[in-house]
Each structure stands twice: as C-alpha cells, then as structure tokens.
Design a protein around this motif. Structure first.
Motif, PDB file in Angstrom:
ATOM      1  N   GLN A  99       0.820  -1.217   0.000  1.00 47.91           N
ATOM      2  CA  GLN A  99       0.000   0.000   0.000  1.00 47.91           C
ATOM      3  C   GLN A  99       0.847   1.258   0.000  1.00 47.91           C
ATOM      4  O   GLN A  99       0.422   2.311  -0.470  1.00 47.91           O
ATOM      5  N   TRP A 100       2.080   1.152   0.522  1.00 47.80           N
ATOM      6  CA  TRP A 100       2.948   2.325   0.599  1.00 47.80           C
ATOM      7  C   TRP A 100       3.673   2.592  -0.711  1.00 47.80           C
ATOM      8  O   TRP A 100       4.422   3.575  -0.811  1.00 47.80           O
ATOM      9  N   MET A 101       3.436   1.749  -1.693  1.00 47.19           N
ATOM     10  CA  MET A 101       4.161   1.895  -2.960  1.00 47.19           C
ATOM     11  C   MET A 101       3.273   2.394  -4.091  1.00 47.19           C
ATOM     12  O   MET A 101       3.722   2.521  -5.224  1.00 47.19           O
ATOM     13  N   GLN A 102       2.008   2.663  -3.798  1.00 44.16           N
ATOM     14  CA  GLN A 102       1.079   3.011  -4.864  1.00 44.16           C
ATOM     15  C   GLN A 102       1.434   4.323  -5.549  1.00 44.16           C
ATOM     16  O   GLN A 102       1.080   4.545  -6.695  1.00 44.16           O
ATOM     17  N   SER A 103       2.164   5.176  -4.845  1.00 43.72           N
ATOM     18  CA  SER A 103       2.561   6.447  -5.457  1.00 43.72           C
ATOM     19  C   SER A 103       3.851   6.328  -6.262  1.00 43.72           C
ATOM     20  O   SER A 103       4.298   7.300  -6.856  1.00 43.72           O
ATOM     21  N   PHE A 104       4.415   5.114  -6.286  1.00 45.48           N
ATOM     22  CA  PHE A 104       5.701   4.924  -6.962  1.00 45.48           C
ATOM     23  C   PHE A 104       5.477   4.431  -8.390  1.00 45.48           C
ATOM     24  O   PHE A 104       5.601   3.265  -8.703  1.00 45.48           O
ATOM     25  N   GLU A 105       5.101   5.323  -9.261  1.00 48.43           N
ATOM     26  CA  GLU A 105       4.919   5.054 -10.689  1.00 48.43           C
ATOM     27  C   GLU A 105       4.008   3.866 -10.933  1.00 48.43           C
ATOM     28  O   GLU A 105       4.237   3.044 -11.827  1.00 48.43           O
ATOM     29  N   GLY A 106       2.987   3.716 -10.086  1.00 51.79           N
ATOM     30  CA  GLY A 106       1.995   2.654 -10.295  1.00 51.79           C
ATOM     31  C   GLY A 106       2.455   1.278  -9.901  1.00 51.79           C
ATOM     32  O   GLY A 106       1.752   0.305 -10.137  1.00 51.79           O
ATOM     33  N   ALA A 107       3.623   1.194  -9.289  1.00 51.15           N
ATOM     34  CA  ALA A 107       4.121  -0.135  -8.933  1.00 51.15           C
ATOM     35  C   ALA A 107       3.192  -0.839  -7.964  1.00 51.15           C
ATOM     36  O   ALA A 107       2.977  -2.036  -8.037  1.00 51.15           O
ATOM     37  N   GLY A 108       2.604  -0.046  -7.053  1.00 53.66           N
ATOM     38  CA  GLY A 108       1.710  -0.655  -6.069  1.00 53.66           C
ATOM     39  C   GLY A 108       0.485  -1.260  -6.724  1.00 53.66           C
ATOM     40  O   GLY A 108       0.048  -2.341  -6.358  1.00 53.66           O
ATOM     41  N   ASP A 109      -0.091  -0.562  -7.746  1.00 48.67           N
ATOM     42  CA  ASP A 109      -1.257  -1.109  -8.429  1.00 48.67           C
ATOM     43  C   ASP A 109      -0.911  -2.432  -9.097  1.00 48.67           C
ATOM     44  O   ASP A 109      -1.672  -3.391  -9.058  1.00 48.67           O
ATOM     45  N   ASP A 110       0.264  -2.469  -9.752  1.00 49.56           N
ATOM     46  CA  ASP A 110       0.667  -3.692 -10.441  1.00 49.56           C
ATOM     47  C   ASP A 110       0.819  -4.838  -9.444  1.00 49.56           C
ATOM     48  O   ASP A 110       0.416  -5.971  -9.711  1.00 49.56           O
ATOM     49  N   LEU A 111       1.367  -4.518  -8.295  1.00 46.66           N
ATOM     50  CA  LEU A 111       1.583  -5.571  -7.320  1.00 46.66           C
ATOM     51  C   LEU A 111       0.266  -6.081  -6.758  1.00 46.66           C
ATOM     52  O   LEU A 111       0.078  -7.275  -6.578  1.00 46.66           O
ATOM     53  N   GLN A 112      -0.676  -5.158  -6.511  1.00 47.28           N
ATOM     54  CA  GLN A 112      -1.964  -5.581  -5.980  1.00 47.28           C
ATOM     55  C   GLN A 112      -2.693  -6.472  -6.968  1.00 47.28           C
ATOM     56  O   GLN A 112      -3.318  -7.450  -6.600  1.00 47.28           O
ATOM     57  N   LYS A 113      -2.552  -6.154  -8.258  1.00 43.18           N
ATOM     58  CA  LYS A 113      -3.176  -7.014  -9.267  1.00 43.18           C
ATOM     59  C   LYS A 113      -2.526  -8.388  -9.265  1.00 43.18           C
ATOM     60  O   LYS A 113      -3.177  -9.399  -9.499  1.00 43.18           O
ATOM     61  N   GLY A 114      -1.228  -8.393  -8.995  1.00 45.03           N
ATOM     62  CA  GLY A 114      -0.519  -9.666  -9.030  1.00 45.03           C
ATOM     63  C   GLY A 114      -0.876 -10.600  -7.899  1.00 45.03           C
ATOM     64  O   GLY A 114      -0.644 -11.787  -7.993  1.00 45.03           O
ATOM     65  N   ILE A 115      -1.440 -10.080  -6.826  1.00 46.06           N
ATOM     66  CA  ILE A 115      -1.727 -10.935  -5.684  1.00 46.06           C
ATOM     67  C   ILE A 115      -2.745 -12.011  -6.038  1.00 46.06           C
ATOM     68  O   ILE A 115      -2.622 -13.161  -5.656  1.00 46.06           O
ATOM     69  N   GLY A 116      -3.749 -11.640  -6.801  1.00 45.43           N
ATOM     70  CA  GLY A 116      -4.768 -12.620  -7.148  1.00 45.43           C
ATOM     71  C   GLY A 116      -4.392 -13.464  -8.346  1.00 45.43           C
ATOM     72  O   GLY A 116      -4.921 -14.542  -8.548  1.00 45.43           O
ATOM     73  N   GLY A 117      -3.491 -12.938  -9.177  1.00 53.63           N
ATOM     74  CA  GLY A 117      -3.063 -13.700 -10.341  1.00 53.63           C
ATOM     75  C   GLY A 117      -1.609 -14.045 -10.208  1.00 53.63           C
ATOM     76  O   GLY A 117      -1.221 -14.780  -9.317  1.00 53.63           O
ATOM     77  N   GLU A 118      -0.764 -13.474 -11.092  1.00 52.55           N
ATOM     78  CA  GLU A 118       0.658 -13.721 -10.976  1.00 52.55           C
ATOM     79  C   GLU A 118       1.257 -12.715 -10.015  1.00 52.55           C
ATOM     80  O   GLU A 118       1.205 -11.512 -10.248  1.00 52.55           O
ATOM     81  N   ARG A 119       1.839 -13.220  -8.916  1.00 50.47           N
ATOM     82  CA  ARG A 119       2.409 -12.310  -7.945  1.00 50.47           C
ATOM     83  C   ARG A 119       3.742 -11.790  -8.473  1.00 50.47           C
ATOM     84  O   ARG A 119       4.609 -12.562  -8.849  1.00 50.47           O
ATOM     85  N   ASN A 120       3.883 -10.480  -8.480  1.00 58.36           N
ATOM     86  CA  ASN A 120       5.122  -9.867  -8.931  1.00 58.36           C
ATOM     87  C   ASN A 120       5.932  -9.396  -7.737  1.00 58.36           C
ATOM     88  O   ASN A 120       5.401  -9.114  -6.678  1.00 58.36           O
TER      89      ASN A 120
END
Length: 570
Positions: A44-65
């Motif tokens: 959650q603390w990375m969402q402001s880092f060029e969208g990295a947090g969004d990508d990671l959250q998406k990965g939790i349910g599918g491919e975890r990055n």
C-alpha cells in the motif's frame, strides 16, 4: 545413500526449500500468520511509486510480482522510509509457518524430516536436528538431556562458550571444570589432555557426560578419538561443541569431524563455516548413550514454536551444496587461503599461527593432509580456513591490526591482544585474498614511512623466540595455573540479590566471589562465573584486557571500572 535416509529422497533435492518455492508459487491467500502476509503489508505504501503498487496488488490474485526496483534510501517519498528493498520483500514471500505442506520442526513427518534425514546422511550422523537458535540451542538441549536430575555432575572443559554455562544453570547441574592444554608457542588454550579427561572420569564415575569444545575460535584442535574411547569405556557420552567445525571432514585438507572420532552428540553452526543463514545450526547424534526421546522434548523447550522457515531452508540448501559437489565445494575457498599464505610469506612482519610440526612447506592441493600432523599434544590440527596472523614486530596489537585492516575495507572475524583471525570459507575468492594482502602491504608501508624497522626492532634469533614466552593475555586463554580438575561447582537459576552485592574496582576485586559473569567477547568464553572466587591472576587479566580495549559481556558497569561481587560473609 545410507540407511539413515529412510525417506529415499535424492541428495540433489532440497525438500524444505522446494516446499517454500511451491508455497510462493501457489499464490494462495494467507489467512494465517505471519502478519506481513507474504510482504503484502508494504504494497500500500508503494502506490505512489509510478503505479508499482497497483501492479503488485493485481498480481496478488493472479501472478504475484516482486518489487519492480529498489528505492533510494535517501529519497524523500513517504514509502522510502517504511518499505524494504526488493531482496527483502522477495524473502518475505517464503517466510511461512506450519501449514499444510510445510511440516512441523517439533514433530517432523514431511519435508523437514526429509531434509533432516539428508543432513544426517551428509554429515555422517544417525540422526540430525535443525536448529534455528544457533549452536546455543544445541548446547542447551544436550545438557538438559544428560542432566536428568538436580545436581547432576558434568565434566566440562573450562574454556567453554557461555551457552554451556547457561545450560548448566538451567539444568541445576554441578560442573567439574577440566583445565585445557595450553599451546606453549602461542599461549592459547585448546582442549583438555587425554590424561586430564582420564583423571576426571576416574574421580567422578557418576558424571553424566563429558563436554568439550573443538575447534577453538582460532581453528586449533586435535584428535578426539582417544577422549571418545575413554568416555565410552566409562559409559559416558562425549558431547562436542563443534560450532566452528561444520565443514570438518568434508575435504581431505580439513580436519576430521567430531562424529568420525566417535562423539555421541555434536553441535555445529552451519551458518559460521558453511552457507546457511545466521542462526542456522545442526545437532548430530549417534550411538545409544543419549536419550533421544528426551532430547526431542528439550529441543522443543529451547527452540521457538514458530521457527524461521527461511533459516531452515538455508540449512537444507547448505547441505545440498555439500552433498552434490562434495569436496569440490571447497576448491575456490582453499585456493584463496593458499594465495593469501603465499602473499603473506613476502611480508615477514606478519606471521601465521600454525602447529609447530607444520612449519614446513605446505603440500600442494590434493596431497597429504596438512591439517592433522601428529606429534604435538593438544594442538595437532589447524583449520586452514581460520587464518590467524600477528605483527611479529610487536608494534601493533591484534586489536590495533584489526582496526587498521577495517580502515582498509577488510573486516576480520575477531582479534585479541596479539592475534587477528581472518575467517575464510567455501565462499571466499582470490579477490578476497588479494584485497587483504593489499591492506597488509599498505599497513606495512605506512609503518616504514614513520619508523625505521632496522633501528627500532631488534632481530630475534630462533633460540630467543623459544626462550621468551608470549607476553600477552588471550581472550580465549581464560585459565589459571591450578589443578587439572576443579571441585564440583554448583549452578542454578537462583539470582544473587542486589542487597548481597557490593561494587569494587577491578584492581581491588581479587579475593571476592564474583556476583556476575565476566565474558570477554569475542569469543564469548566466561572468564569468571557468578559465585566463583576471583584470584589475583584473573583480576589482573581482566584489568589488562580492559586496558587493551577488549569488550566484555556480563559486567554491569559498561566502563569496566567496577565489578559486582558478593558481600563477604560476616
């Protein structure tokens, strides 16, 4: 594959590590401890880092990055102050607990049992146990196993690690301390002589066992086989703190292992000299003299009920490295040691500690083992990976030499008033050897610019060197000139109350009974035990160590000016 690997798993497997990989790749939602949820707490603390947090959250349910990149530790973004680096987050994805498929350290039936069986096969034990509390956990559990009644007598090498003393305290045991043999060339204590052990066994036939430490912090040792035979003839188990010898017996140029000498219980710090994470160790057992059912209970008492799976997996991986590559795993490290010794020979100011009988040309790799030369009582084997050096001019103490090496980017394992211990391992490289050689060359040149060695250092002949003993006190050599055996010394958890203590200066403490443990560190060997009377020689040793900059544990006065002692009985 020997008879002890009942699981039938091949030595090229790492079953526990593989189970953690499978857990990571399964992408299951965590509704169990640990609370960081595979590192998800930081996303959650990375969402402001060029969208990295969004990508990671998406990965939790599918491919975890994993984290896309490491952050700048000096940056100003809010997450920079709370989010670990990428490597740490990757590790958190395998930081799991006892769930389906990961087994239970305290009742192993699956991958942990398979991993421990493979370890027993690799190290030559009948049964091996993973330790997540370092060798300390192994020493405690062994003592709590053999001391099965209050007041049990144990024959203990006097210069042992503090964890052995803590085990005696927990067990309410009585220790008969055995004076270790002292190498006359170095002044360093090694291990009790055969005669000392024989005398102790005869005087105290009711003893529950013999506990020794080998090798010492300097890599010095000898053959344990005769001592094991004495113990077994008396019906006693031989317990060995082999914390610094996990690699022993794994290569022809290394000393033999305590297990191969007949020891019944052996504790090894796999993290010290092999490739495991810090705190990763093993306890190896063989023979009928230890109650293994009771030992398992004791291990469960002294180890966490939530053991670190990354640490245990590192033990599994360290074992696999040896099992697959055998002696070849040490080729690069030994080459680095030999390159260093060749370079050191060109710097006569810096000398090497080694058994006197080995002061000849070292055999080439693959030839006769130089690590077990006969002919010297007490010190016949030197770990080649423990390279112990000293300034032969006497200008720099061990502490001073360590400080100068650290200023050059080389961090030694430890030092004392005379020696510096450089710890090489199977992970050392030729570049490492060249770096420390360059540091020593720099130190030598800097000295020559300031002083004239020819005018200020007298040339010492060989006969003078033999006549004049080393004039220093070692943090390992913590013994006095007294009888080879002490009277039984009682240990317990009963504290000494403040009202029964007074503080006296180190200079005036002789004759009092100590109220606290005095532990020069490293190597962590108790110099004085609570309740033990302080002799003038020990008081002087504490003062000298303090003056040369040694550090202590156990002394409540962190300036090391005073020591708490017990009030004299009126």
């Amino acid at each position: 594959m020997n008879e002890h690997n009942t699981s039938g798993v091949g030595k090229n497997r790492a079953p526990l590590y593989e189970a953690l990989l499978a857990y990571r790749d399964s992408k299951q939602r965590s509704f169990h401890v640990p609370g960081h949820k595979n590192g998800q707490v930081y996303y959650q603390w990375m969402q402001s880092f060029e969208g990295a947090g969004d990508d990671l959250q998406k990965g939790i349910g599918g491919e975890r990055n994993s984290v896309v990149t490491d952050y700048d530790l000096k940056g100003t973004a809010p997450f920079n102050h709370v989010v670990p680096v990428r490597a740490y987050l990757d590790m958190m994805e395998m930081d799991v607990t006892e769930i389906t498929g990961t087994d239970d350290l305290h009742h192993p039936e699956g991958v942990i049992k398979e991993a421990q069986d493979l370890a027993a096969e690799c190290f030559g034990a009948e049964e091996s146990f993973f330790l997540v509390g370092g060798s300390t956990a192994g020493n405690l559990s062994l003592l709590l196993t053999i001391c099965d009644e209050p007041g049990s007598i144990v024959l203990v090498q006097r210069n042992v690690h503090k964890s052995v003393i803590h085990g005696l305290m927990l067990a309410g045991a009585r220790a008969v301390f055995l004076e270790p043999w002292v190498d006359p060339e170095s002044g360093l204590a090694v291990m009790p002589s055969i005669e000392t052990v024989q005398a102790a066994v005869q005087r105290y036939p009711e003893a529950k066992g013999v506990f020794v430490t080998l090798p010492n912090y300097y890599g010095m040792g000898a053959d344990l086989t005769p001592i094991a035979e004495i113990c077994h003839e008396a019906g006693m188990p031989l317990l060995v703190d082999e914390a610094h010898g996990a690699h022993y017996g794994q290569h022809p140029e290394l000393p033999v292992s305590a297990l191969s000498c007949g020891a019944d219980g052996v504790v090894q710090s796999t993290h010290k000299m092999l490739a495991a994470f810090t705190m990763g160790a093993m306890l190896h057992i063989q023979g009928p003299r230890l109650n293994r059912s009771l030992l398992r209970q004791r291990l469960a008492m002294v180890q966490s009920s939530s053991p670190s799976y990354p640490v245990m997996a590192s033990l599994d991986l360290s074992r696999r490295l040896l099992h697959v590559h055998g002696a070849d795993a040490f080729t690069a490290g030994l080459a680095a040691v030999k390159a260093f010794k060749r370079g050191l020979a060109e710097l006569p100011r810096f000398q090497l500690l080694q058994p006197a009988d080995s002061l000849q040309q070292e055999p080439a790799y693959g030839h006769e083992n130089p690590a077990a030369m006969p002919g010297r009582q007490g010190y016949t084997a030197q770990d080649p990976f423990k390279v112990v050096i000293y300034d032969d001019t006497g200008v720099l103490s061990g502490y001073g030499l360590q400080q100068q090496l650290e200023a050059c980017g080389c961090v030694p394992e430890m030092s004392d008033e005379r020696y510096v211990v450089l710890l090489f391992s199977l992970g050392s490289t030729l570049q490492d050897a060249e770096h420390v050689l360059q540091a020593l060359r720099h130190i030598n040149v800097a000295y020559k610019l300031e002083h004239s060695l020819e005018s200020k250092v007298s040339v010492r002949t060989d006969s003078q060197t033999q006549i004049d003993p080393p004039n220093y006190v070692s943090t390992w050599n913590n013994i006095e000139e007294h009888e080879r055996l002490s009277e039984p010394v009682a240990f317990s958890l009963q504290p000494i109350l403040e009202k029964d203590m007074i503080g006296v200066s180190i200079e005036d403490c002789a004759g009092y009974r100590s109220a606290e443990m005095v532990i020069p560190y490293p190597p962590g060997i108790p110099l004085v035990y609570p309740g033990e009377r302080i002799s003038p020689k020990v008081a002087e040793r504490i003062r000298v160590l303090r003056e040369v900059g040694a550090k202590f544990q156990g002394i409540s006065d962190h300036t090391y000016q005073k020591l708490k002692v017990m009030k004299p009985e009126s």
